[in-house]
Design a protein around this motif. Structure first.
Motif, mmCIF file in Angstrom:
data_model
loop_
_atom_site.group_PDB
_atom_site.id
_atom_site.type_symbol
_atom_site.label_atom_id
_atom_site.label_comp_id
_atom_site.label_asym_id
_atom_site.label_seq_id
_atom_site.Cartn_x
_atom_site.Cartn_y
_atom_site.Cartn_z
ATOM 1 N N VAL A 127 0.752 -1.029 0.074
ATOM 2 C CA VAL A 127 0.083 0.066 -0.009
ATOM 3 C C VAL A 127 0.806 1.314 0.013
ATOM 4 O O VAL A 127 1.779 1.125 0.698
ATOM 5 N N THR A 128 0.651 2.212 -0.845
ATOM 6 C CA THR A 128 1.170 3.370 -0.960
ATOM 7 C C THR A 128 0.417 4.515 -0.482
ATOM 8 O O THR A 128 -0.901 4.215 -1.169
ATOM 9 N N GLY A 185 -0.438 -5.118 8.880
ATOM 10 C CA GLY A 185 0.046 -5.919 8.219
ATOM 11 C C GLY A 185 0.838 -5.556 6.780
ATOM 12 O O GLY A 185 1.305 -6.507 6.058
ATOM 13 N N ALA A 186 0.197 -4.512 6.284
ATOM 14 C CA ALA A 186 0.483 -4.053 4.923
ATOM 15 C C ALA A 186 1.796 -3.656 4.907
ATOM 16 O O ALA A 186 2.484 -3.071 5.761
ATOM 17 N N VAL A 241 -7.602 -1.222 3.311
ATOM 18 C CA VAL A 241 -6.700 -1.634 2.292
ATOM 19 C C VAL A 241 -5.602 -2.684 2.492
ATOM 20 O O VAL A 241 -5.026 -3.274 1.558
ATOM 21 N N SER A 242 -5.482 -3.029 3.876
ATOM 22 C CA SER A 242 -4.567 -3.809 4.292
ATOM 23 C C SER A 242 -5.104 -5.196 3.826
ATOM 24 O O SER A 242 -4.310 -6.231 3.766
ATOM 25 N N SER A 294 2.994 -1.144 -6.013
ATOM 26 C CA SER A 294 2.056 -1.113 -5.010
ATOM 27 C C SER A 294 0.681 -1.756 -5.783
ATOM 28 O O SER A 294 0.572 -2.051 -6.710
ATOM 29 N N ASP A 295 -0.006 -2.513 -4.769
ATOM 30 C CA ASP A 295 -1.274 -3.136 -5.028
ATOM 31 C C ASP A 295 -2.406 -2.134 -5.054
ATOM 32 O O ASP A 295 -3.162 -2.006 -5.797
ATOM 33 N N PHE A 296 -2.105 -1.076 -4.096
ATOM 34 C CA PHE A 296 -3.138 0.106 -3.828
ATOM 35 C C PHE A 296 -2.676 1.312 -3.653
ATOM 36 O O PHE A 296 -1.405 1.363 -2.800
#
Length: 306
Positions: free
Chosen positions: A4-5, A52-53, A261-262, A132-134
């Motif tokens: 995640v950013t 945990g992200a 988002v995590s 990133s994923d998100f």
């Protein structure tokens, strides 16, 4: 583990505990004063990291003690601060928060260096966005910076998450909405954008349809102690909130976003479970004082989510 950013604000919060909010011209006594790391963006990044992200941050601070304090707070939660730039002429953002006996708040925000974030700052952060994923953005930094970040994200199949908070004073740039995969407003922010007051499920569905017409295909609307409404191509529903005694609601929404988002998958297939997880996290936050100090860890959330 989601990567995640967060592009957003970094503020040093000063909180004042009071009996009730002052009326115009009234002076009230403060029973307790405290300082803590905050800012909507930083709070959301901390929430994601504590759940945990793998988390990175794009933002700006001033060349001052408050800026160093904010950098140290990010590093304490293992958040990558490589792309937090330093402004030599404008100070770090601050927020003054009044908290009444019911845990409700009023907040005065000085944007400071947060408002000086530029396209160039975002462009430098392209490597971390691509990885990133998100990516998450809010409105305590310039709208154009969010557009630039989302443009990079969309080219690289990164899911874009817009938290339109604080509620926009003017219309959101249509380009930003078209670049947004999922928007997560509260009920007041939602009404500010769509003109539709949230009163029942029909109004929520109408709101989701309105956002879809603006180019945003997925919506989560948080509705305080009533829970959260979601709408995606796979369906919609209302997830009830967990009932707790609120002490301080300052970082509740930010905790919800970061925790969400995590956990959520990029195709939103687990959106119900992700919302429930985020509500558990937020329910812990409101039972504690302060912004970032109140955000729970993954272990704490899992204990209450059993």
């Amino acid at each position: 583990m989601n990567k995640v950013t967060v592009l957003g604000s970094l503020n040093v919060d000063t909180s004042f505990r009071i009996k009730s909010f002052p009326k115009p011209g009234e002076t009230v006594q403060v029973s307790e004063k405290s300082n803590a790391a905050g800012g909507k963006g930083a709070n959301q990044a901390v929430a994601a990291a504590r759940q945990g992200a793998k988390t990175a941050f794009i933002g700006q601070i001033g060349n001052d003690g408050a800026g160093k304090f904010m950098l140290d707070s990010l590093k304490a939660d293992n958040i990558d601060s490589t792309y937090v730039s330093q402004n030599e002429s404008v100070g770090t953002g601050t927020a003054n928060i009044m908290l009444d006996e019911d845990g409700q708040n009023c907040i005065l925000v000085y944007g400071g260096a947060n408002q000086s974030l530029t396209d160039d700052d975002v462009s430098k952060a392209e490597p971390i966005i691509k990885d990133s994923d998100f990516i998450v953005a809010q409105f305590e930094t310039p709208e154009q910076a969010a557009i630039s970040a989302f443009q990079i994200a969309k080219k690289n199949n990164v899911i874009t998450v817009l938290n339109p908070a604080p509620a926009p004073a003017s219309a959101i740039n249509p380009e930003l909405l078209k670049l947004t995969d999922i928007i997560v407003p509260n009920e007041l922010e939602s009404a500010s954008i769509t003109g539709i007051k949230i009163t029942n499920e029909n109004s929520m569905i109408k709101t989701a349809d309105t956002f879809a017409g603006m180019g945003v295909p997925n919506v989560i609307i948080t509705i305080g102690d009533k829970g959260a409404f979601y709408s995606t191509k796979n369906g919609h529903g209302l997830i009830p909130a967990y009932k707790v005694k609120a002490v301080d609601t300052t970082a509740a929404g930010d905790t919800f976003i970061g925790a969400l988002v995590s956990q959520i998958s990029p195709d939103f297939s687990n959106i119900v479970d992700a919302i429930k997880f985020a509500e558990h996290a937020s329910s812990l936050t409101v039972q504690r004082l302060g912004a970032q100090p109140s955000i729970p860890t993954l272990e704490e959330v899992l204990k209450v989510a059993k």
